[in-house]
Design a protein around this motif. Structure first.
Motif: not given
Ligand code: ADP
Length: 455
Positions: A156, A206, A288
């Motif tokens: 990605i 995910p 993140e």
């Protein structure tokens, strides 16, 4: 001691901060745009100042206007809420040099976490598991190709300055790389004024799981457990819960400990959320960190009994976590939050306009966070969040039952909302079993289509 706080935000989060200030005996200043004259945060704050026209760039994002408002009203601190200026390192820095107490991490830490490629590198160095990916930003197509080959397709491509689920491209094979790389850089530069992109392994199915942390200004960081946020539309969260059906006490403790060490090493203070993806084998990888309070913070409050916004203010006031938190953090029961957005539940197109009737739910185990009321006009300028319903129960089953009841016992007329979609989620068998990943909503929509074709 902080005596007065300016709230640089609007909507439900502005009311949430006002509530925390009232509980602490702190006076509040609301700022508002011309589109928000009739907003509840203006009514409930002790003082209110109009700071500009409806467009956020000219009001809620107008740094000189926000700082002047704090100076005029003698507010010693600013709570940025989420969105708007919450993760703007330059704004935090202006606060620092103007002597205004910014309720959040230091500006250099916000800057680090705002660059997703750098943040990845920093936490990896401190022992947090990250997805296989590029070391930092990739500058050329040749470099991207080399990295993709090393990581292995699918990958990605993400914008280093990205947010809000935008600017991500999945690349399934070498043929797709060239176009995707250039498009991703172009989009990143148009949306975030920074063309930097980086690569990460793409996980097919995910789960999105995130950890809430609090850090004080004395070097201590504490993890408050996780939230499950896999129910998303367009890479944006729609429903969150705590704890995650897939995280057990051992994993919670292990990841919590790693984060506490890693974040105290980078000097993290105030509230923050570390986001992970869980792969098909149940392993967690950092993606993140959000250096602010999150929309979904109430589910953590429900299962820990800790008022996170009050904690944010006390941390900014210099109090140590020892004084704020109980000796042992315990996770009790289960909580689910549904985001009630003013949008079409099928297409997710925003639905601004007058809310002709608004009757929020109540009753045992139900909390509502909202700034909406009957007769209020949803302005088209800002995000579409109308209300958050939070249901708490002894266990997940009880929380689901109570959420179903809350959704049934609420009325919103005049605008479209996501209520019908949430009702479908609550009745879905896979959701009840905890069997889902980030593709869940797409699959739910397909199930509905299939059922209507058969019917
Ligand atoms: P943003 O900052 O725009 O919110 P994130 O990095 O937090 O972007 O990712 C948002 C969502 O995008 C995730 O919750 C997940 O659904 C999807 N996503 C991000 N990275 C990956 C990946 N490596 N593999 C699969 N899905 C991903």
């Amino acid at each position: 001691m902080i005596q007065k706080i300016l709230i640089a935000n609007r909507g439900e989060i502005a009311l949430r901060v006002i509530a925390a200030c009232k509980d602490l005996g702190i006076r509040t200043v609301a700022i508002y745009s011309q589109a928000d004259r009739e907003a509840l945060h203006v009514r409930y704050a002790d003082e209110a100042l109009c700071i500009g026209p409806p467009r956020s760039a000219e009001s809620y994002l107008n740094v000189p206007a926000v700082i002047s408002a704090a100076e005029i009203t003698d507010a010693e601190a600013i709570h940025p809420g989420y969105g708007f200026l919450a993760e703007d390192a330059a704004f935090a820095e202006v606060c620092e040099v103007s002597g205004v107490n910014f309720i959040g991490p230091r500006s250099d830490v916000i800057r680090l976490m705002g660059d997703k490629a750098r943040a990845r590198k920093a936490v990896a160095a401190a022992g947090v598991p990250v997805l296989p990916g590029s070391e930092g930003p990739v500058e050329t197509e040749a470099e991207a190709r080399k990295e993709a080959e090393r990581i292995g397709y699918p990958v990605i491509i993400k914008a280093a300055a990205g947010g809000g689920g935008r600017g991500m491209r999945i690349v399934r094979n070498a043929r797709e790389l060239e176009q995707s790389f250039h498009q991703a850089r172009h989009e990143a530069s148009a949306s975030f004024q920074c063309a930097d992109v980086y690569l990460e392994k793409y996980i097919q199915r995910p789960r999105h799981i995130e950890f809430q942390v609090l850090g004080d200004q004395h070097g201590r960081v504490v993890s408050l457990g996780e939230r499950e946020c896999s129910i998303q539309r367009r890479h944006q969260k729609l429903l969150e819960e705590a704890p995650s059906p897939r995280v057990d006490a051992a994993m919670r403790a292990e990841i919590g400990k790693v984060l506490e060490t890693a974040l105290s090493r980078v000097g993290y203070s105030n509230a923050g959320t570390v986001e992970f993806l869980m792969d098909e084998d149940g392993k967690l990888y950092f993606i993140e960190m959000n250096a602010r309070i999150q929309v979904e913070h109430p589910v953590t409050e429900s299962v820990t009994g800790i008022d996170l916004v009050k904690a944010q203010i006390r941390i900014a006031d210099g109090e140590p976590l020892d004084a704020i938190l109980p000796e042992k953090i315990e996770i009790q029961g289960h909580a689910i939050e549904c985001r009630i957005n003013a949008e079409n539940p099928e297409t997710f197109a925003p639905s601004a306009g007058k809310v002709t009737k608004f009757l929020p739910p109540s009753g045992i185990g139900v909390r509502v966070e909202t700034a909406a009321y009957s007769g209020w006009f949803v302005p088209p300028y800002y995000d579409s969040l109308l209300a958050k319903f939070i249901a708490t129960g002894r266990d997940r089953t009880e929380a689901i039952t109570r959420m179903k009841r809350a959704l049934e016992m609420s009325v919103v007329e005049g605008v479209h909302t996501t209520i019908p979609l949430h009702s479908r989620i609550m009745s879905d068998e896979d959701f009840a079993l905890g069997n889902f990943d980030t593709r869940f909503i797409e699959q739910l929509q397909q199930k509905k289509k299939a059922a209507s074709t058969v019917g």
